[in-house]
Design a protein around this motif. Sequence first.
Motif, mmCIF file in Angstrom:
data_model
loop_
_atom_site.group_PDB
_atom_site.id
_atom_site.type_symbol
_atom_site.label_atom_id
_atom_site.label_comp_id
_atom_site.label_asym_id
_atom_site.label_seq_id
_atom_site.Cartn_x
_atom_site.Cartn_y
_atom_site.Cartn_z
ATOM 1 N N GLY A 21 0.783 -1.230 0.000
ATOM 2 C CA GLY A 21 0.000 0.000 0.000
ATOM 3 C C GLY A 21 0.812 1.277 0.000
ATOM 4 N N ARG A 22 2.131 1.180 -0.135
ATOM 5 C CA ARG A 22 2.975 2.370 -0.063
ATOM 6 C C ARG A 22 3.612 2.736 -1.410
ATOM 7 N NH1 ARG A 22 3.861 3.907 5.156
ATOM 8 N NH2 ARG A 22 3.157 2.424 6.736
ATOM 9 N N VAL A 23 3.502 1.845 -2.396
ATOM 10 C CA VAL A 23 4.078 2.124 -3.709
ATOM 11 C C VAL A 23 2.981 1.922 -4.753
ATOM 12 C CG1 VAL A 23 5.832 1.496 -5.403
ATOM 13 C CG2 VAL A 23 6.352 1.377 -2.960
ATOM 14 N N ALA A 24 2.718 2.945 -5.541
ATOM 15 C CA ALA A 24 1.679 2.865 -6.562
ATOM 16 C C ALA A 24 2.033 1.816 -7.612
ATOM 17 C CB ALA A 24 1.495 4.224 -7.229
ATOM 18 N N GLY A 25 1.091 0.932 -7.924
ATOM 19 C CA GLY A 25 1.288 -0.082 -8.945
ATOM 20 C C GLY A 25 2.003 -1.328 -8.484
ATOM 21 N N THR A 95 13.642 1.836 -3.359
ATOM 22 C CA THR A 95 13.166 2.504 -4.564
ATOM 23 C C THR A 95 12.670 1.456 -5.549
ATOM 24 O OG1 THR A 95 14.762 4.295 -4.265
ATOM 25 C CG2 THR A 95 13.738 4.085 -6.435
ATOM 26 N N VAL A 96 11.477 1.640 -6.085
ATOM 27 C CA VAL A 96 10.889 0.710 -7.048
ATOM 28 C C VAL A 96 10.903 1.360 -8.430
ATOM 29 C CG1 VAL A 96 8.849 -0.620 -7.687
ATOM 30 C CG2 VAL A 96 9.443 -0.329 -5.268
ATOM 31 N N LEU A 97 11.594 0.716 -9.388
ATOM 32 C CA LEU A 97 11.635 1.188 -10.771
ATOM 33 C C LEU A 97 10.756 0.280 -11.624
ATOM 34 C CD1 LEU A 97 15.478 1.842 -11.188
ATOM 35 C CD2 LEU A 97 13.710 3.428 -10.414
ATOM 36 N N GLY A 113 10.679 -5.370 -13.537
ATOM 37 C CA GLY A 113 10.868 -4.243 -12.645
ATOM 38 C C GLY A 113 12.092 -4.427 -11.763
ATOM 39 N N VAL A 114 12.429 -3.385 -11.030
ATOM 40 C CA VAL A 114 13.615 -3.395 -10.183
ATOM 41 C C VAL A 114 13.263 -2.824 -8.812
ATOM 42 C CG1 VAL A 114 16.002 -2.599 -9.912
ATOM 43 C CG2 VAL A 114 15.104 -3.073 -12.200
ATOM 44 N N VAL A 115 13.762 -3.486 -7.788
ATOM 45 C CA VAL A 115 13.635 -2.987 -6.415
ATOM 46 C C VAL A 115 15.040 -2.687 -5.910
ATOM 47 C CG1 VAL A 115 12.888 -3.482 -4.063
ATOM 48 C CG2 VAL A 115 11.531 -4.309 -5.988
ATOM 49 N N ILE A 116 15.328 -1.431 -5.687
ATOM 50 C CA ILE A 116 16.647 -0.992 -5.246
ATOM 51 C C ILE A 116 16.608 -0.778 -3.735
ATOM 52 C CG2 ILE A 116 18.437 0.774 -5.456
ATOM 53 C CD1 ILE A 116 17.460 1.320 -8.268
ATOM 54 N N ILE A 117 17.489 -1.483 -3.033
ATOM 55 C CA ILE A 117 17.532 -1.421 -1.575
ATOM 56 C C ILE A 117 18.867 -0.833 -1.145
ATOM 57 C CG2 ILE A 117 17.407 -2.754 0.557
ATOM 58 C CD1 ILE A 117 15.906 -4.905 -1.029
ATOM 59 N N ASN A 118 18.808 0.228 -0.383
ATOM 60 C CA ASN A 118 20.005 0.825 0.196
ATOM 61 C C ASN A 118 19.981 0.606 1.704
ATOM 62 O OD1 ASN A 118 21.095 1.963 -2.237
ATOM 63 N ND2 ASN A 118 19.524 3.559 -2.132
ATOM 64 N N THR A 119 21.026 -0.011 2.231
ATOM 65 C CA THR A 119 21.071 -0.298 3.659
ATOM 66 C C THR A 119 21.758 0.849 4.416
ATOM 67 O OG1 THR A 119 23.148 -1.527 3.396
ATOM 68 C CG2 THR A 119 21.092 -2.771 3.278
ATOM 69 N N LYS A 120 21.587 0.823 5.711
ATOM 70 C CA LYS A 120 22.121 1.889 6.551
ATOM 71 C C LYS A 120 23.642 1.814 6.622
ATOM 72 C CE LYS A 120 17.983 2.162 9.438
ATOM 73 N NZ LYS A 120 17.404 2.010 10.802
ATOM 74 N N LYS A 121 24.253 2.989 6.719
ATOM 75 C CA LYS A 121 25.715 3.101 6.822
ATOM 76 C C LYS A 121 26.061 4.054 7.956
ATOM 77 C CE LYS A 121 26.408 2.308 1.876
ATOM 78 N NZ LYS A 121 24.974 1.994 1.628
ATOM 79 N N GLY A 122 27.260 3.942 8.421
ATOM 80 C CA GLY A 122 27.704 4.807 9.498
ATOM 81 C C GLY A 122 27.856 6.253 9.047
ATOM 82 N N LYS A 123 27.712 7.169 10.013
ATOM 83 C CA LYS A 123 27.848 8.593 9.732
ATOM 84 C C LYS A 123 28.892 9.193 10.667
ATOM 85 C CE LYS A 123 23.028 8.956 8.255
ATOM 86 N NZ LYS A 123 21.719 9.614 8.481
ATOM 87 N N THR A 124 29.495 10.263 10.196
ATOM 88 C CA THR A 124 30.531 10.908 10.989
ATOM 89 C C THR A 124 29.963 11.407 12.318
ATOM 90 O OG1 THR A 124 31.653 11.621 8.969
ATOM 91 C CG2 THR A 124 32.251 12.743 11.017
#
Length: 281
Positions: A21-25, A95-97, A113-124
């Motif tokens: 219910g969070r991504v159209a289509g 991100t859904v392409l 279609g493509v589902v792009i997943i970016n995982t969490k990374k450390g920050k300064t």
Amino acid sequence: MVNADKIKDIPTTSFENALNGRVAGLQVTQTSGQAGSTPALRIRGIGSMNASNDPLYVLDGVPIVSESVGQMGSYLNTTNNIMANINPDDIESITVLKDAAASSLYGSRAANGVVIINTKKGKTGAPVISFKTSVGMTPTWATDNYEAAGVQEQINMLYQVFYDLNITGGKTPEAANTDALARLNTRFNRHGYRFETSGTDRYQNVAILGMTDGIENREGRYFNWDEVLFRTGFFTTNDLSVSGGTDKTKYYSSLSYTQDKSRVAVNEFQRIAGRLNLTQK
């Protein structure tokens, strides 16, 4: 794009359920009742009869084939999606392409279609310790959609069904009564019961009697399978992460434990997941 803030408070074993219910289509379909199973994602519907219809997953820039791309028959019900190993709390964004952008980046592999997943990374900054726990329950009343008849009512109904079967076949009431009781005894003698009636008509109250098998107090009683097969469903997940870094070194590590106990007693899922992301210049 779906950011982590939009799915962080959803108690689920897989990120696919959080996308519902969070991504159209985007169609999210649960194809199995197995605890911990991942739903099927359909971005462009079903485009093949003998190949996978799952999208291409890209995890931190690395394309991943989640299932076999050439199976026939059972792929609609498969639950062994490798993406189930990903802890949803480790995801930064999804991100859904689904249009030409997918094909321009990944070619024919992006047909579904493509589902792009970016995982969490450390920050300064100084180390940041984060802990989250989620608990959910499915009580018995959540699936009690109807009240089952008592054992006496069920036995009387079965007797009447068998009795009518014989009467319509031209047998006498006495023969119909004998055959109906024989059918009941054939089915339930093995469980330690026997059945009798005081008369031979259709509307007899069938006496439920215990057999001499060493088990006492069986008269009129029956085994309650609901207490053995079903239970209160319970879901819990605990996520611990440590992140931080300097201008040259950034790190993110996490450890999670997830347990999903279904309403069915033999249906259970457990996952222990750990992750370490280290970036060094």
